[in-house]
Design an enzyme around this catalytic site. Structure first.
Site, PDB file in Angstrom:
ATOM      1  N   GLU A  30       0.751  -1.319   0.074  1.00 33.27           N
ATOM      2  CA  GLU A  30      -0.046  -0.229   0.015  1.00 33.27           C
ATOM      3  C   GLU A  30       0.821   1.144   0.160  1.00 33.27           C
ATOM      4  O   GLU A  30       1.341   1.578   0.638  1.00 33.27           O
ATOM      5  CB  GLU A  30      -0.890  -0.036   1.298  1.00 33.27           C
ATOM      6  CG  GLU A  30      -1.549   1.139   1.594  1.00 33.27           C
ATOM      7  CD  GLU A  30      -2.555   1.665   0.493  1.00 33.27           C
ATOM      8  OE1 GLU A  30      -2.436   2.353  -0.507  1.00 33.27           O
ATOM      9  OE2 GLU A  30      -3.835   1.246   0.759  1.00 33.27           O
ATOM     10  N   HIS A  32      -0.607   4.179  -1.040  1.00 33.36           N
ATOM     11  CA  HIS A  32      -1.610   5.283  -0.548  1.00 33.36           C
ATOM     12  C   HIS A  32      -1.721   6.675  -1.509  1.00 33.36           C
ATOM     13  O   HIS A  32      -1.551   7.643  -0.897  1.00 33.36           O
ATOM     14  CB  HIS A  32      -1.603   5.540   0.848  1.00 33.36           C
ATOM     15  CG  HIS A  32      -2.989   5.872   1.590  1.00 33.36           C
ATOM     16  ND1 HIS A  32      -3.528   6.999   1.684  1.00 33.36           N
ATOM     17  CD2 HIS A  32      -3.960   5.045   2.213  1.00 33.36           C
ATOM     18  CE1 HIS A  32      -4.746   7.149   2.149  1.00 33.36           C
ATOM     19  NE2 HIS A  32      -5.007   5.736   2.609  1.00 33.36           N
ATOM     20  N   GLU A  56      -0.832  -1.320  -4.287  1.00 30.55           N
ATOM     21  CA  GLU A  56      -2.250  -0.425  -4.160  1.00 30.55           C
ATOM     22  C   GLU A  56      -1.996   0.970  -4.275  1.00 30.55           C
ATOM     23  O   GLU A  56      -1.057   1.737  -3.359  1.00 30.55           O
ATOM     24  CB  GLU A  56      -2.896  -0.626  -2.842  1.00 30.55           C
ATOM     25  CG  GLU A  56      -4.195  -0.404  -2.661  1.00 30.55           C
ATOM     26  CD  GLU A  56      -4.687  -0.595  -1.603  1.00 30.55           C
ATOM     27  OE1 GLU A  56      -5.917   0.018  -0.911  1.00 30.55           O
ATOM     28  OE2 GLU A  56      -4.832  -1.757  -1.108  1.00 30.55           O
ATOM     29  N   GLU A  84     -10.388   3.367  -3.957  1.00 29.44           N
ATOM     30  CA  GLU A  84     -11.030   3.457  -2.929  1.00 29.44           C
ATOM     31  C   GLU A  84     -11.700   4.974  -2.705  1.00 29.44           C
ATOM     32  O   GLU A  84     -12.660   5.318  -1.987  1.00 29.44           O
ATOM     33  CB  GLU A  84     -10.239   3.324  -1.459  1.00 29.44           C
ATOM     34  CG  GLU A  84      -9.092   4.275  -1.361  1.00 29.44           C
ATOM     35  CD  GLU A  84      -8.063   3.790  -0.183  1.00 29.44           C
ATOM     36  OE1 GLU A  84      -8.065   4.595   0.613  1.00 29.44           O
ATOM     37  OE2 GLU A  84      -7.527   2.723  -0.265  1.00 29.44           O
ATOM     38  N   HIS A 134     -12.764  -2.037  -0.903  1.00 29.66           N
ATOM     39  CA  HIS A 134     -12.037  -1.226   0.184  1.00 29.66           C
ATOM     40  C   HIS A 134     -13.031  -1.334   1.351  1.00 29.66           C
ATOM     41  O   HIS A 134     -14.170  -1.049   1.092  1.00 29.66           O
ATOM     42  CB  HIS A 134     -11.984   0.304  -0.154  1.00 29.66           C
ATOM     43  CG  HIS A 134     -11.329   1.055   0.902  1.00 29.66           C
ATOM     44  ND1 HIS A 134     -12.171   1.950   1.214  1.00 29.66           N
ATOM     45  CD2 HIS A 134      -9.972   1.360   1.301  1.00 29.66           C
ATOM     46  CE1 HIS A 134     -11.288   2.762   2.411  1.00 29.66           C
ATOM     47  NE2 HIS A 134      -9.956   2.047   2.214  1.00 29.66           N
TER      48      HIS A 134
END
Length: 204
Positions: A30, A32, A56, A84, A134
């Site tokens: 991840e 982000h 991700e 998400e 998500h």
């Protein structure tokens, strides 16, 4: 921003995790969306040998900045996932039709419910893109997402939030979903399979 130290540390950490868990354990990385495209590309290329299940939010892969998504996709080979922050099937359309990501991650709350999430999943299936909802919210969102996963052939994983507040057990009369060895069971109760204790809810 100098991303080099973060990239180096991220690669080192992933190498250690892969060495510890072996070749057949799935690892999701991840980012982000904190990296710019150049940093994301370098990171993705350097971690390819460790075979992440997907990376991700390598950068701002959302549909409003498709140029970044195209740039990252064209210069990397690791599987990519995002979604998400997106709110409708129209946001997911180009990501799927252009195969800019391998996994879309709609949030049942952000997209407005089960019906829209099912449409997003069907859209993704058309282009052989997987779905992994998500889901950092409460058991209500978990069960709503679980129902979608149960009837969606291209759903691969369902995220479960961590650090959930213990009062949820009181709020929902105890837990209503169960899983064993990583696989969830379909709820047996009507509707979503969960009830809300309104007396507990009123306290908050």
């Amino acid at each position: 921003v100098d991303f080099r130290p973060a990239i180096r540390e991220g690669v080192e950490h992933l190498a250690k995790v892969r060495a510890a868990v072996g070749a057949d354990f799935d690892i999701i990385v991840e980012i982000h969306a904190k990296a710019n495209p150049q940093a994301a590309i370098e990171f993705c290329n350097r971690v390819e040998e460790f075979r992440p299940l997907w990376v991700e939010e390598a950068t701002q892969l959302e549909s409003e900045v498709l140029a970044e998504a195209r740039q990252v996709r064209q210069q990397t080979r690791v599987p990519l996932g995002t979604g998400e922050r997106l709110c409708s099937r129209y946001d997911f359309g180009p990501l799927c039709s252009e195969r800019l990501v391998d996994v879309v991650m709609p949030d049942v709350v952000h997209v407005g419910g089960i019906s829209e999430m099912r449409k997003i999943a069907a859209l993704a299936e058309t282009f052989r893109v997987d779905v992994s909802p998500h889901n950092p919210q409460s058991e209500v969102s978990t069960l709503a997402s679980l129902h979608v996963c149960m009837c969606t052939p291209n759903c691969t994983l369902l995220e479960l939030g961590t650090g959930q507040d213990p009062f949820w057990n009181d709020l929902f009369f105890g837990g209503y979903f169960r899983y064993e060895r990583g696989y969830a069971f379909a709820p047996e109760r009507p509707g979503l399979g969960i009830d809300l204790d309104e007396k507990v809810a009123a306290k908050f």
